[in-house]
Design a protein around this motif. Structure first.
Motif, PDB file in Angstrom:
ATOM      1  N   ALA A 139     -15.769   5.844   4.687  1.00 45.29           N
ATOM      2  CA  ALA A 139     -16.524   7.096   4.754  1.00 45.29           C
ATOM      3  C   ALA A 139     -18.020   6.836   4.897  1.00 45.29           C
ATOM      4  O   ALA A 139     -18.702   7.491   5.706  1.00 45.29           O
ATOM      5  N   THR A 140     -18.552   5.872   4.152  1.00 37.04           N
ATOM      6  CA  THR A 140     -19.989   5.605   4.206  1.00 37.04           C
ATOM      7  C   THR A 140     -20.394   5.037   5.553  1.00 37.04           C
ATOM      8  O   THR A 140     -21.452   5.401   6.102  1.00 37.04           O
ATOM      9  N   LEU A 141     -19.580   4.149   6.115  1.00 40.26           N
ATOM     10  CA  LEU A 141     -19.908   3.582   7.428  1.00 40.26           C
ATOM     11  C   LEU A 141     -19.901   4.657   8.514  1.00 40.26           C
ATOM     12  O   LEU A 141     -20.739   4.643   9.428  1.00 40.26           O
ATOM     13  N   VAL A 142     -18.974   5.588   8.433  1.00 42.31           N
ATOM     14  CA  VAL A 142     -18.937   6.677   9.412  1.00 42.31           C
ATOM     15  C   VAL A 142     -20.176   7.564   9.271  1.00 42.31           C
ATOM     16  O   VAL A 142     -20.820   7.926  10.262  1.00 42.31           O
ATOM     17  N   PHE A 143     -20.537   7.897   8.034  1.00 40.80           N
ATOM     18  CA  PHE A 143     -21.715   8.737   7.827  1.00 40.80           C
ATOM     19  C   PHE A 143     -22.997   8.000   8.209  1.00 40.80           C
ATOM     20  O   PHE A 143     -23.968   8.634   8.641  1.00 40.80           O
ATOM     21  N   ALA A 144     -23.030   6.680   8.049  1.00 41.59           N
ATOM     22  CA  ALA A 144     -24.204   5.927   8.482  1.00 41.59           C
ATOM     23  C   ALA A 144     -24.387   6.034   9.991  1.00 41.59           C
ATOM     24  O   ALA A 144     -25.521   6.094  10.491  1.00 41.59           O
ATOM     25  N   GLN A 145     -23.276   6.069  10.722  1.00 40.96           N
ATOM     26  CA  GLN A 145     -23.362   6.267  12.177  1.00 40.96           C
ATOM     27  C   GLN A 145     -23.765   7.696  12.518  1.00 40.96           C
ATOM     28  O   GLN A 145     -24.536   7.939  13.451  1.00 40.96           O
ATOM     29  N   LEU A 146     -23.250   8.656  11.767  1.00 38.64           N
ATOM     30  CA  LEU A 146     -23.606  10.056  12.029  1.00 38.64           C
ATOM     31  C   LEU A 146     -25.093  10.304  11.813  1.00 38.64           C
ATOM     32  O   LEU A 146     -25.716  11.091  12.531  1.00 38.64           O
ATOM     33  N   PHE A 147     -25.669   9.641  10.801  1.00 44.71           N
ATOM     34  CA  PHE A 147     -27.084   9.819  10.500  1.00 44.71           C
ATOM     35  C   PHE A 147     -27.959   8.746  11.155  1.00 44.71           C
ATOM     36  O   PHE A 147     -29.088   8.525  10.706  1.00 44.71           O
ATOM     37  N   GLY A 148     -27.460   8.099  12.192  1.00 42.33           N
ATOM     38  CA  GLY A 148     -28.261   7.123  12.911  1.00 42.33           C
ATOM     39  C   GLY A 148     -29.471   7.756  13.581  1.00 42.33           C
ATOM     40  O   GLY A 148     -29.450   8.934  13.963  1.00 42.33           O
ATOM     41  N   HIS A 149     -30.522   6.965  13.761  1.00 48.91           N
ATOM     42  CA  HIS A 149     -31.768   7.498  14.308  1.00 48.91           C
ATOM     43  C   HIS A 149     -31.684   7.754  15.809  1.00 48.91           C
ATOM     44  O   HIS A 149     -32.119   8.791  16.313  1.00 48.91           O
ATOM     45  N   ASP A 150     -31.118   6.811  16.547  1.00 46.68           N
ATOM     46  CA  ASP A 150     -31.123   6.913  18.011  1.00 46.68           C
ATOM     47  C   ASP A 150     -29.879   7.584  18.567  1.00 46.68           C
ATOM     48  O   ASP A 150     -29.962   8.403  19.482  1.00 46.68           O
ATOM     49  N   PHE A 151     -28.713   7.232  18.056  1.00 47.17           N
ATOM     50  CA  PHE A 151     -27.468   7.729  18.637  1.00 47.17           C
ATOM     51  C   PHE A 151     -26.617   8.505  17.629  1.00 47.17           C
ATOM     52  O   PHE A 151     -25.417   8.664  17.823  1.00 47.17           O
ATOM     53  N   GLY A 152     -27.238   8.965  16.541  1.00 53.76           N
ATOM     54  CA  GLY A 152     -26.485   9.694  15.527  1.00 53.76           C
ATOM     55  C   GLY A 152     -26.158  11.113  15.968  1.00 53.76           C
ATOM     56  O   GLY A 152     -26.939  11.772  16.667  1.00 53.76           O
ATOM     57  N   LEU A 153     -24.999  11.569  15.584  1.00 60.75           N
ATOM     58  CA  LEU A 153     -24.558  12.912  15.964  1.00 60.75           C
ATOM     59  C   LEU A 153     -25.410  13.987  15.299  1.00 60.75           C
ATOM     60  O   LEU A 153     -25.631  15.057  15.884  1.00 60.75           O
TER      61      LEU A 153
END
Length: 318
Positions: A139-153
């Motif tokens: 869950a944390t790794l997925v949310f880290a991608q969602l809150f990414g600076h450049d390519f986050g959703l």
């Protein structure tokens, strides 16, 4: 005609007394059933707690864990003199507030919806538990991608409204908000099911009487549901407070650093303890931090219980 006196009845026979060995087995057998639990608790609960308190008064390094040097209260003094400890303490409280308050409010609303007769209630209740059953790391790794600076959703969704990208991992409030979203997502469904179980234990006659009196759904919720849920709410608040104080996995995996960001902006007490013990190798100081966290949890739980009792006493006196 002669009358004969009735024969005297035999005295009642007393029940045979059990043998001493059988009486001993009857007395000991309940404790033998409980013995496995107490054995495991003593081995994995009580002994580590006492040994951690013992180690907290010594200087113990991870590389030479067999060598101990007496320090007394110096480990605790070093903790309270470290500014990063107070930063971690402040972050623990802010993350706890940002995650616990919205989490319990959402859980209460979802439980109120699921308490009505909806189609597919069993399906929705099962879905509620899926985030809780999900691994913390996944869950944390997925949310880290969602809150990414450049390519986050999340930043992509904000850009649709003309908002510039947010650096979620660098800012203090932005990073704490992102970590709190992970906690809210994981624990809202779990607390919703707890609230739902409490709502179903409220007698239906109270709702019928309130409906006869002309009370709307909102009035029924505030004057029937919430008072009936008070013990469940107190339990959920206490458990959420304990979980917020022990917050560890989500902030650790959000960026992959025990420091909790570049400026320790979301380092919790759990991360601070981990950093002292496994990054700086100060096991004695880490044990002292663990005991500080334990005492802090006792203080917060006692405060919650005291406030709940005072509120109950005031409402009873009305």
């Amino acid at each position: 005609m002669t009358l004969t006196a009735p024969a005297p009845s035999a005295p009642p026979r007393s029940a045979p007394r059990p043998a001493p060995a059988r009486r001993f087995l009857r007395t000991v057998s309940p404790y033998s059933y409980l013995a496995p639990f107490f054995t495991l608790f003593a081995a994995f609960g009580l002994f580590p707690l006492i040994y951690t308190a013992y180690i907290s008064f010594y200087r113990v390094e991870l590389q030479t864990s067999g060598d101990k040097a007496w320090r007394g209260w110096d480990n605790y003094v070093a903790i309270f003199e470290d500014p990063f400890f107070w930063t971690a303490l402040r972050n623990t409280f802010t993350l706890g507030a940002l995650s616990t308050i919205p989490q319990l409010m959402l859980a209460l609303g979802l439980a109120h919806l699921l308490n009505y007769r909806l189609r597919g209630r069993t399906f929705f209740r099962t879905v509620m538990l899926l985030p809780y059953a999900t691994s913390v790391a996944a869950a944390t790794l997925v949310f880290a991608q969602l809150f990414g600076h450049d390519f986050g959703l999340v930043n992509y969704a904000l850009s649709l409204f003309g908002i510039s990208p947010v650096d979620w991992q660098t800012g203090t409030w932005t990073s704490q908000t992102a970590v709190s979203c992970i906690v809210i997502w994981r624990w809202t469904g779990y607390n919703a099911l707890i609230f739902l179980a409490g709502m179903q234990s409220i007698p239906g006659d109270l709702y019928e009487a309130a409906e006869v009196d002309g009370a709307s759904r909102w009035r029924q919720f505030f004057h029937v549901t919430l008072p009936g849920l008070r013990p469940t709410i107190v339990f959920a608040v206490i458990m959420s407070t304990i979980g917020a104080t022990q917050l560890f996995g989500e902030p650790l995996l959000f960026e992959g650093s025990a420091s909790g960001g570049i400026s320790h902006q979301y380092q919790t007490l759990g991360l601070y303890m981990y950093e002292q013990g496994w990054s700086f190798f100060h096991l004695g100081r880490a044990a002292a931090i663990a005991w500080v966290m334990f005492l802090l949890i006792l203080l917060l739980v006692g405060l919650n219980t005291l406030l709940a009792r005072r509120r109950t006493a005031k409402e009873t006196a009305r």
